[in-house]
Design a protein around this motif. Structure first.
Motif, PDB file in Angstrom:
ATOM      1  N   VAL A   1       2.012 -30.163 -17.610  1.00 26.85           N
ATOM      2  CA  VAL A   1       3.318 -30.668 -18.073  1.00 26.85           C
ATOM      3  C   VAL A   1       3.832 -30.012 -19.369  1.00 26.85           C
TER       4      VAL A   1
ATOM      5  N   LYS B   1       5.086 -24.887 -14.097  1.00 26.50           N
ATOM      6  CA  LYS B   1       6.324 -24.776 -14.883  1.00 26.50           C
ATOM      7  C   LYS B   1       6.137 -25.240 -16.332  1.00 26.50           C
ATOM      8  N   ARG B   2       4.867 -25.524 -16.665  1.00 26.19           N
ATOM      9  CA  ARG B   2       4.501 -26.002 -17.997  1.00 26.19           C
ATOM     10  C   ARG B   2       5.150 -25.198 -19.121  1.00 26.19           C
TER      11      ARG B   2
ATOM     12  N   THR C   1      11.341 -33.298 -14.253  1.00 31.90           N
ATOM     13  CA  THR C   1      10.894 -32.376 -15.298  1.00 31.90           C
ATOM     14  C   THR C   1      10.419 -33.155 -16.528  1.00 31.90           C
TER      15      THR C   1
ATOM     16  N   MET D   1       9.013 -25.392 -19.937  1.00 29.69           N
ATOM     17  CA  MET D   1       9.592 -26.651 -20.435  1.00 29.69           C
ATOM     18  C   MET D   1      10.493 -26.424 -21.648  1.00 29.69           C
TER      19      MET D   1
ATOM     20  N   LEU E   1      14.331 -27.850 -14.078  1.00 29.22           N
ATOM     21  CA  LEU E   1      13.258 -26.979 -13.578  1.00 29.22           C
ATOM     22  C   LEU E   1      12.661 -27.463 -12.264  1.00 29.22           C
ATOM     23  N   THR E   2      12.594 -28.784 -12.114  1.00 27.54           N
ATOM     24  CA  THR E   2      11.930 -29.306 -10.921  1.00 27.54           C
ATOM     25  C   THR E   2      12.547 -30.622 -10.483  1.00 27.54           C
TER      26      THR E   2
ATOM     27  N   VAL F   1       5.967 -30.617 -12.747  1.00 30.08           N
ATOM     28  CA  VAL F   1       5.779 -29.480 -13.648  1.00 30.08           C
ATOM     29  C   VAL F   1       4.394 -28.857 -13.454  1.00 30.08           C
TER      30      VAL F   1
END
Lengths: 373, 479
Positions: B465, B431-432, A145, B435, B421-422, B427
């Motif tokens: 990201v 999933k940006r 992440t 964050m 998250l990952t 990302v």
């Protein structure tokens, strides 16, 4: 200065008027000498989370390494990367801390099997040069992440931030270990045997060579029957005639290699080279066969050079430049460490990146300034 | 999915930019025909598409450098692309960006068994790296499930994992060195055949930076000798909680399996209907694989089975042959395909502390009812890397949005219980905007400051990201 918690640490860094010398337990006096007010992280101590079933431990950066090892041993676990105790080689006193281990990315013989300290580091909390509290990573084993600043902080020697907390992956202590010892070997024959062992399916967790006595060591760990099986197979294949050391005798041998004990006690300059393993014999020869401890199958060379002049810097760096790898002056007088590059000088574009990163993490240039060059 | 508006100044200069790219590359390496560039409009996150301005396929580090120099001078964003298998939209273009594909760079440059490394161009597929050293019984350890297709370039960008990383680590633990081209065209080399690159750990920083810091064209990778053998055992339990405890106990016992895979009932049923692997119809299923010689495998399995028995398994199936091993793995390996047969699905990738497994699975079950969408769980249990597969119907208006909202809730839960998250997908764009649930503004700011150093004009892999709101100021300043 010795803050008792992260908030105090942040306040002290923010309030600093000049350079700070960041230390954990002060046992790893490595790098160009730093002139500055001493800031010790030793007060940020204690294990805050330990989940044996998840192989995870979180601790304050100032937690003594010994305390962590004791806590882990209570559940029959350990730090996989086998961090070196620098007190033996450097003749320092004090209590090694986990923050110091991470800041210096200190790894031992098992690095070849399980990775370096940075590979076991899952998360960090730190205070940057402006006094801001930051975090990266976490406490889970797989985490992509955002950018991996955990790796960046590991081995940054306190020049990018002051670690306040680290989160680590730990390992179960295997049931048994044993070591094969070969004697009277040339560097070339020893490294060839170590390469063969490391290239075997026998999951070697230590592979070292001492120039004194031409002794080579190969370690395996695991379930007792499996250790016996692999030892026998290696004796039949690449370690014919090598003697077997078991249990505590084997463990003691590896502590000596881990701590580079054979090179302790003298006043020589001590260099640490990371190279391609099979280049080790040529490097030793070119440097006049100095007394050396070769770990990581030959890929990590510790050697003693006369402290006079440049402490061997020109010769060591020339051979590394020709064959690839890097060299660090781990032990030397303050004068020597002010006069030669302690860490491997970087190529211009990489030096520019490092400089740029330092300017972002520590805009005032107050965290261990100049330590890494 | 919001993307920044394309820069009209770049769109209007397309012809000039393409002409300049043609001047530094062979004719067939520049694709600007709107029909042909469609091939690059998305990666494996197919819900989002956008054709790029053009695509280039350089065949050497020098050509990559030439392309980047042109784009840097022209101020054109560049989206690096490996094989386009990203599930996170990591290689999704913007309308004003050039896709830089490394697929033509797939040579093995050096193989060294004595020192246990291989040096390859990064367009090479993950599987063919192992393939290149197979004759000497060596392999490259990270094994993402897309390994047949995915490129090393993408593996490095996303720090990819796989089923066997419990023992062997992920990409960053197996990467020794890179040759990388900076956005301004400068070529840098970090690390090599030795362990632990000098200076600050830039190698560790680049791995997992999602192609935002530079374009990696060559990689030195650690290779390992294959174990003498490997064998799985399958175990079924009547609750997720019990299966979770079993995983924990195996790990605590000090036996390090190479893989511990977990499937829940919805997933077991789907794969059984699809692949017929003969899985028991139970609440939770574990596949545990160990390695070594025949005797070593026996000894390890004996201990693992003894631990499993203390948890009253409804099924315990030890493989007795290569055929049976394949059958045990068959269902797991077809899980994604099986779920895909039922419906469209979205694959999540959050990681949690192993101890939170029962709680998280229960909450996911509850949320599944709330959202009215089915979900199956299949994942790497040993390291807590979950892969919930949410089923939805892409043709049903609003279903995708509902699925995304559900996914976001699951990921927030992962963070809430101490995870992330990952774990291995990255990302990307996906999933940006989440964050901010994992990181404070300062934590994101310092990461963006890292990008400032490598890519001051913020041209590499834009709009990934970081939440758009957080990176807006920088992108605008760069324009």
């Amino acid at each position: 200065m010795k803050p008792n918690n992260e908030t105090e640490l942040a306040e002290m860094v923010a309030a600093a008027k000049g350079p700070l010398q960041i230390i954990g337990g002060g046992t790893r006096d490595i790098g160009a000498p730093v002139d500055g007010d001493r800031l010790s992280a030793a007060g940020l101590s204690g294990v805050s989370l330990y989940e044996p079933g998840a192989l995870t431990l979180v601790a304050g950066a100032g937690t003594p390494l010994e305390e962590i090892e004791t806590v882990l041993a209570g559940e029959n676990q350990r730090l996989a990367f086998e961090p070196m105790d620098h007190r033996v080689l450097l003749g320092t006193d004090g209590t090694p801390t986990i923050g110091g281990v991470v800041a210096a990315n200190v790894s031992g013989p098992r690095r070849i099997q399980v990775g370096a300290c940075r590979d076991s580091a899952l998360g960090v909390r730190f205070v940057d040069g402006t006094g801001q509290i930051l975090k990266n990573g976490g406490r889970v084993m797989k985490n992509v992440t955002g950018y991996d600043l955990v790796k960046l902080m590991a081995g940054s020697w306190g020049t990018l931030g002051v670690l306040s907390e680290v989160s680590l992956k730990v390992q179960a202590i295997p049931e048994a270990e044993a070591t094969l010892v070969g004697r009277g070997l040339s560097a070339r024959d020893a490294i060839a045997a170590l390469s063969a062992a490391l290239g075997s399916p026998f999951d070697v967790s230590g592979a070292a060579f001492l120039t004194d006595g031409g002794e080579a060591y190969v370690r395996v760990e695991g379930l007792a029957d499996s250790v016996n099986y692999r030892i026998k197979r290696m004796q039949a294949e690449m370690c014919a005639g090598w003697e077997v050391l078991e249990g505590e005798k084997s463990a003691e041998m590896w502590r000596n290699i881990r701590d580079v004990s054979p090179l302790s006690g003298s006043h020589d300059a001590i260099w640490r080279l990371s190279v391609k393993p099979t280049d080790a014999p040529e490097i030793l020869q070119e440097l006049g066969d100095p007394k050396a401890v070769c770990d990581w199958g030959g890929g990590l060379i510790w050697l003693a050079m006369s402290e006079g002049g440049d402490g061997g810097a020109a010769r060591v760096r020339a051979v590394v430049a020709r064959l690839g790898g890097h060299a660090t002056l781990v032990r030397g007088s303050d004068a020597l460490r002010r006069n030669v590059d302690v860490f491997q000088p970087e190529a211009a574009p990489l030096a520019a990146i490092s400089k740029g990163l330092r300017a972002r993490f520590d805009p005032r240039g107050i965290l261990n300034p100049g330590l890494m060059g | 999915m919001d993307m920044p508006a394309p820069n009209p100044a770049i769109l209007s200069r397309k012809a000039q930019i393409v002409a300049r790219l043609r001047s530094v590359l062979p004719a067939d390496a520049v694709i600007d025909d709107p029909v042909e560039t469609r091939a690059y409009e998305c990666d494996a996150l197919t819900a989002y598409r956008c054709p790029p301005l053009a695509a280039v396929l350089p065949a050497s580090t020098e050509e990559v450098s030439a392309v980047l120099r042109v784009c840097h001078e022209e101020g054109v964003p560049v989206v690096p692309r490996g094989a386009g298998t990203s599930l996170a939209g990591g290689a999704m273009p913007t309308e004003d960006a050039i896709i830089l594909g490394v697929a033509r760079m797939n040579e093995v440059l050096e193989t060294d068994y004595e020192n246990r490394f291989i040096r390859v161009q990064t367009g090479r597929t993950n599987m063919s790296v192992s393939g290149a050293v197979e004759e000497e019984d060596f392999f490259y350890a990270p094994d993402p499930s897309s390994q047949l297709a995915c490129a090393i370039a993408g593996n490095i960008a996303m720090n990819s994992g796989g089923a066997h990383c419990l023992k062997y680590g992920v990409t960053t633990n197996n990467l020794l060195g890179v040759k990388m081209v900076m956005m301004d065209g400068e070529v840098v080399e970090i690390g090599g055949a030795h362990l632990d690159a000098a200076g600050l750990d830039l190698l560790g920083l680049i791995c997992g930076s999602e192609g935002q810091l530079g374009v990696v064209t060559e990689a030195t990778l650690r290779i390992l000798r294959k174990p003498e053998g490997a064998r799985p055992v399958l175990m079924g339990f009547d609750s997720n909680e019990v299966a979770g405890h079993c995983v924990s106990d195996i790990i605590k016992a000090g036996i390090l399996p190479v893989a511990i895979e977990f499937m829940d009932r919805p997933c077991i049923r789907a794969t059984e209907a699809f692949a017929g692997a003969g899985y028991p119809d139970c609440e939770a299923l574990l596949i545990v694989e160990v390695e070594g010689s025949e005797e070593e495998i026996e000894a390890q399995l004996e201990r693992i089975i003894a631990i499993a028995r203390t948890h009253n398994p409804v099924e315990l199936r030890e493989s007795g042959s290569a055929e049976e091993s394949a059958k045990i793995w068959l269902g797991r390996k077809s899980a994604f395909g099986a779920m895909g047969q039922i419906n469209d699905y979205m694959c999540l990738d959050g990681t949690i502390p192993v101890s939170q497994l029962p709680l998280v699975l229960r909450r996911i079950g509850e949320m599944s009812k709330d959202f009215g969408l089915d979900v199956g769980n299949v994942f790497h249990a040993g390291d807590g890397n979950m892969h919930p597969l949410i089923l939805f119907d892409a043709n049903k208006p609003g279903d995708l949005e509902k699925c995304e909202a559900f996914g976001a809730e699951i990921l927030k839960l992962c963070v809430e219980v101490g995870g992330c998250l990952t774990g291995e997908h990255g990302v990307g764009i996906e999933k940006r905007d989440l964050m901010v649930t994992q990181y404070e503004p300062g934590d994101l700011e310092i990461q963006m400051a890292v990008k400032d150093v490598f890519d001051p004009k913020w041209l590499l892999n834009p709009a990934k990201v970081f939440p758009l709101a957080a990176s807006d100021a920088r992108r605008i300043a760069a324009e």
